[in-house]
Design an enzyme around this catalytic site. Structure first.
Site, mmCIF file in Angstrom:
data_model
loop_
_atom_site.group_PDB
_atom_site.id
_atom_site.type_symbol
_atom_site.label_atom_id
_atom_site.label_comp_id
_atom_site.label_asym_id
_atom_site.label_seq_id
_atom_site.Cartn_x
_atom_site.Cartn_y
_atom_site.Cartn_z
ATOM 1 N N GLU A 182 0.811 -1.219 0.000
ATOM 2 C CA GLU A 182 0.000 0.000 0.000
ATOM 3 C C GLU A 182 0.842 1.266 0.000
ATOM 4 O O GLU A 182 1.934 1.296 0.545
ATOM 5 C CB GLU A 182 -0.927 0.030 1.213
ATOM 6 N N GLU B 150 -10.804 1.727 8.609
ATOM 7 C CA GLU B 150 -9.506 1.895 9.274
ATOM 8 C C GLU B 150 -9.327 3.390 9.550
ATOM 9 O O GLU B 150 -8.583 4.083 8.859
ATOM 10 C CB GLU B 150 -8.373 1.350 8.398
#
Length: 272
Positions: A152, A251
């Protein structure tokens, strides 16, 4: 009509009012049946008891573990992964072994490998070459349980070199070209991507077929949906239309108590 994508909750950033192992049950009580964690141990090599306690907490809560970070070093101290960190190859490999064990027990099939920061005095090319080798190692090991290694972009850390979706895909392509590893994918964290200036519509259009996991938080602020400027549900729908069928993981840093921050979750968007 495409079925709405299911939601999960990251228990390393939400429900932190509770001890780590009490959080799966709290998530279940609020309606989630799927959870994810960052690396839940203080070292790359937790003892058998620590691993068993973690597995048992997830199992007894009746939730699925759908995502887990590999060991990333001292996150509170600023570390952001070991993938490209020379001298820490053994720790990274050890955490892959532990992750595979947990994945086998709990059915987890997505593991996030944080790339790591640039290190003063070390040639970036050396770090990048190591990253390719480490990602291939993880992909090979986790292929045994049919799992995918995620990579990521990250915002807020100047030394972290992967800022955009294109940065990540470039690394994934190098791993595939040099090692043939196919079980790697882009973790599309919409908060990090937007904060770093990526155009989310273009990311989805260009890399929709490379997205293997999705995380959301609003921007600016990294709080729950509705606290910032992002059309998160619109982007989620576009990701689904591009073919993604996995979970959308919340998140974010809640404003207030975690359970009180969940009003954004539409009742029509089932967590099941």
């Amino acid at each position: 009509m495409t079925r709405p994508l299911p939601y999960a909750v990251n228990l390393s950033i939400l429900f932190t009012e509770l001890p780590l192992l009490d959080r799966p049950a709290a998530a279940r009580a609020t309606g989630f049946d799927a959870v994810e964690y960052w690396w839940p141990f203080s070292t790359a090599t937790p003892g058998d008891t620590e691993v068993e306690d973690f597995v048992r907490a997830v199992e007894q809560a009746g939730v699925r573990l759908i995502g887990l970070n590999l060991y990333a070093g001292d996150m509170p101290g600023g570390d952001r992964g070991l993938v490209s960190w020379p001298g820490r190859e053994r720790e990274f490999a050890d955490s892959v072994t532990v992750a595979a064990r947990i994945g086998r027990r709990l059915g987890c099939r997505a593991f996030n490998a944080l790339y790591g920061n640039r290190i003063d005095g070390i040639d970036p090319a050396e770090q990048d070459a190591l990253a390719v080798r480490n990602l291939a190692l993880a992909a090979d090991a986790l292929a045994d349980i049919d799992a995918t290694v995620l990579l990521e972009p990250v915002s807020g850390i100047a030394a972290y070199p992967l800022k955009s979706a294109a940065d990540v895909v470039g690394v994934l392509d190098r791993v595939r070209a040099t090692h043939g590893s196919a079980n790697l994918g882009l973790l599309a964290d919409l908060y990090h991507l937007a904060t770093n200036g990526d155009d989310l519509d273009k990311v989805i259009e260009r890399y929709g077929d490379r997205i293997a996991h999705v995380q959301i938080a609003d921007a600016p602020g990294r709080h729950q949906p509705g606290t910032g400027d992002l059309d998160l549900f619109g982007y989620v729908d576009k990701i689904g239309a591009a073919g993604y069928r996995g979970h959308i993981a919340a998140e974010y840093v809640p404003t207030g108590a975690s359970a009180d921050s969940l009003a954004w979750l539409p009742t029509t968007r089932s967590n099941a």
